[in-house]
Design a protein around this motif. Sequence first.
Motif, short mmCIF file in Angstrom:
data_model
loop_
_atom_site.label_atom_id
_atom_site.label_comp_id
_atom_site.label_asym_id
_atom_site.label_seq_id
_atom_site.Cartn_x
_atom_site.Cartn_y
_atom_site.Cartn_z
N ARG A 101 55.66 -5.39 50.34
CA ARG A 101 54.03 -5.32 49.70
C ARG A 101 53.23 -5.62 50.78
O ARG A 101 52.31 -4.76 51.17
N LEU A 102 53.17 -6.49 50.73
CA LEU A 102 52.53 -6.99 51.84
C LEU A 102 52.25 -6.94 52.89
O LEU A 102 51.16 -6.19 54.07
N VAL A 103 53.36 -7.35 53.76
CA VAL A 103 52.86 -6.15 54.77
C VAL A 103 52.72 -5.61 54.81
O VAL A 103 52.32 -4.40 55.85
N GLU A 104 53.86 -4.48 54.29
CA GLU A 104 53.43 -2.91 54.63
C GLU A 104 51.31 -2.40 54.65
O GLU A 104 50.81 -1.42 55.39
N ARG A 105 50.96 -3.20 53.07
CA ARG A 105 49.51 -3.24 53.39
C ARG A 105 48.59 -3.17 54.53
O ARG A 105 48.27 -2.22 55.85
N ALA A 106 49.12 -4.52 55.61
CA ALA A 106 48.81 -4.90 56.60
C ALA A 106 48.88 -4.09 57.96
O ALA A 106 47.99 -3.98 58.32
N ILE A 107 50.02 -3.50 57.77
CA ILE A 107 50.28 -2.43 58.94
C ILE A 107 49.38 -1.22 58.58
O ILE A 107 49.22 -1.09 59.56
N THR A 108 49.55 -0.60 57.11
CA THR A 108 48.86 0.09 56.94
C THR A 108 47.77 1.25 57.72
O THR A 108 47.40 0.86 58.44
N GLU A 109 47.22 -1.03 57.38
CA GLU A 109 45.37 -0.99 57.49
C GLU A 109 45.42 -0.97 59.08
O GLU A 109 44.60 -0.07 60.00
N LEU A 110 46.63 -2.12 60.34
CA LEU A 110 46.16 -1.70 61.18
C LEU A 110 46.33 -0.24 61.69
O LEU A 110 46.04 -0.04 62.83
N ALA A 111 47.18 0.10 61.13
CA ALA A 111 47.53 1.21 62.17
C ALA A 111 46.17 2.38 61.84
O ALA A 111 46.22 3.28 62.85
N VAL A 112 46.04 2.20 60.58
CA VAL A 112 44.57 3.69 61.10
C VAL A 112 43.67 2.95 62.17
O VAL A 112 42.68 3.48 62.54
N GLU A 113 43.81 1.46 62.48
CA GLU A 113 42.76 1.10 63.62
C GLU A 113 43.63 1.83 65.40
O GLU A 113 42.43 2.41 65.77
N HIS A 114 44.44 1.38 64.98
CA HIS A 114 44.95 1.06 66.12
C HIS A 114 45.56 1.73 66.79
O HIS A 114 46.59 2.37 68.08
N ALA A 115 46.63 3.06 65.71
CA ALA A 115 47.12 4.35 66.24
C ALA A 115 47.49 5.80 67.06
O ALA A 115 45.44 5.87 66.73
N THR A 116 48.06 5.69 67.91
CA THR A 116 47.63 5.98 68.88
C THR A 116 48.06 7.94 68.30
O THR A 116 48.92 8.05 67.91
N ALA A 117 47.09 8.81 69.88
CA ALA A 117 47.65 10.31 69.07
C ALA A 117 49.48 10.46 69.62
O ALA A 117 50.61 10.94 68.39
N GLU A 118 49.92 9.54 70.59
CA GLU A 118 51.30 9.49 70.83
C GLU A 118 51.61 8.99 69.69
O GLU A 118 52.77 9.61 69.60
N GLU A 148 63.26 3.30 60.04
CA GLU A 148 62.57 3.07 61.58
C GLU A 148 61.90 3.55 61.47
O GLU A 148 60.88 3.06 62.61
N PHE A 149 61.10 4.57 61.00
CA PHE A 149 59.84 5.12 61.12
C PHE A 149 58.71 3.63 60.25
O PHE A 149 57.49 3.88 60.83
N HIS A 150 59.30 3.39 59.29
CA HIS A 150 58.67 1.56 59.02
C HIS A 150 58.36 0.73 60.22
O HIS A 150 57.47 0.26 60.32
N LEU A 151 59.10 0.60 61.27
CA LEU A 151 59.51 -0.10 61.76
C LEU A 151 58.28 0.21 63.54
O LEU A 151 57.86 0.24 63.49
N LYS A 152 58.19 1.51 63.63
CA LYS A 152 57.32 2.10 64.47
C LYS A 152 56.42 2.30 63.75
O LYS A 152 54.99 2.13 64.55
N LEU A 153 55.56 2.31 62.26
CA LEU A 153 54.90 2.06 62.01
C LEU A 153 54.23 0.78 62.45
O LEU A 153 53.10 0.74 62.70
N ALA A 154 54.91 -0.20 62.05
CA ALA A 154 54.43 -1.20 62.67
C ALA A 154 54.31 -1.99 64.34
O ALA A 154 53.50 -2.22 64.18
N GLU A 155 55.06 -0.72 65.02
CA GLU A 155 54.78 -0.53 66.34
C GLU A 155 52.98 -0.64 66.79
O GLU A 155 52.55 -0.96 67.35
#
Length: 255
Positions: A101-118, A148-155
């Motif tokens: 839960r802690l990791v998913e929260r951090a990943i989600t917040e960072l993905a909002v900032e950094h995820a590209t359209a691709e 794998e979705f969650h791993l890709k989100l982490a990337e």
Amino acid sequence: MNDQLQPLKKQPRAGKSSRSGTQDDVVYAHIFDAILEQRLAPGTKLSEEALGEIFGVSRTIIRRALSRLAHEGVVLLRPNRGAVVASPSVEEARQIFYARRLVERAITELAVEHATAEQLAELRQMVKDEQDSFSRGDRGAGIRLSGEFHLKLAEAARNAPLVSFQRSLVSQTSLIIAQYESGSRSHCSYDEHNQLIDAIEACDAERAVHLMMHHMDHIDSKLNLDEESASDDLHAVFSHLLQTKKKPGRNAANR
């Protein structure tokens, strides 16, 4: 090498990225996938002899792959007794879910900032593939794609330590689900995944985190202490590799 087997690195499976790298890389990838797909039961003894026969490689290579999996917490290496698939206790399961839960929260917040359209497009395609897998009854592939979705989100979060940690947590979560999930084992994560992508694309961090926590609640709510699934028969789990040589005229990609 058994004449009914051929080197594992020549055996890519349909729906997955081709196995590449050293032989222990490939053995590791197949065992990791079997755990992620919940085809290997918690507590299964991982016989070096049986795995060497199945994959057509030496025990040294098997040991390297098992060592990597042990480092990720999904395999236990027992002195003088060999390796087994990890079998988390109830307390260990709670700790793993708390960390997840802690990791998913951090990943989600960072993905909002950094995820590209691709990257968002890749995530949407993974969700579609996941839904297609469940629709055709391929539950194992659907579960793997969900992980794998969650791993890709982490990337997409652009934080390498979180990616490494998440890889271990996702595979350990799969073991926990295989060991403790109850009910009809229905799966609807692809709807939750799509909603999460929408929130990330909209740069709505608060909603994205809320959806991720709801997703984790949904997984947690289906666990109990009674059911086990998957298999402890190594030859059954990796039967697709043994069958390839028996049907040389059949393209592996069409399996």
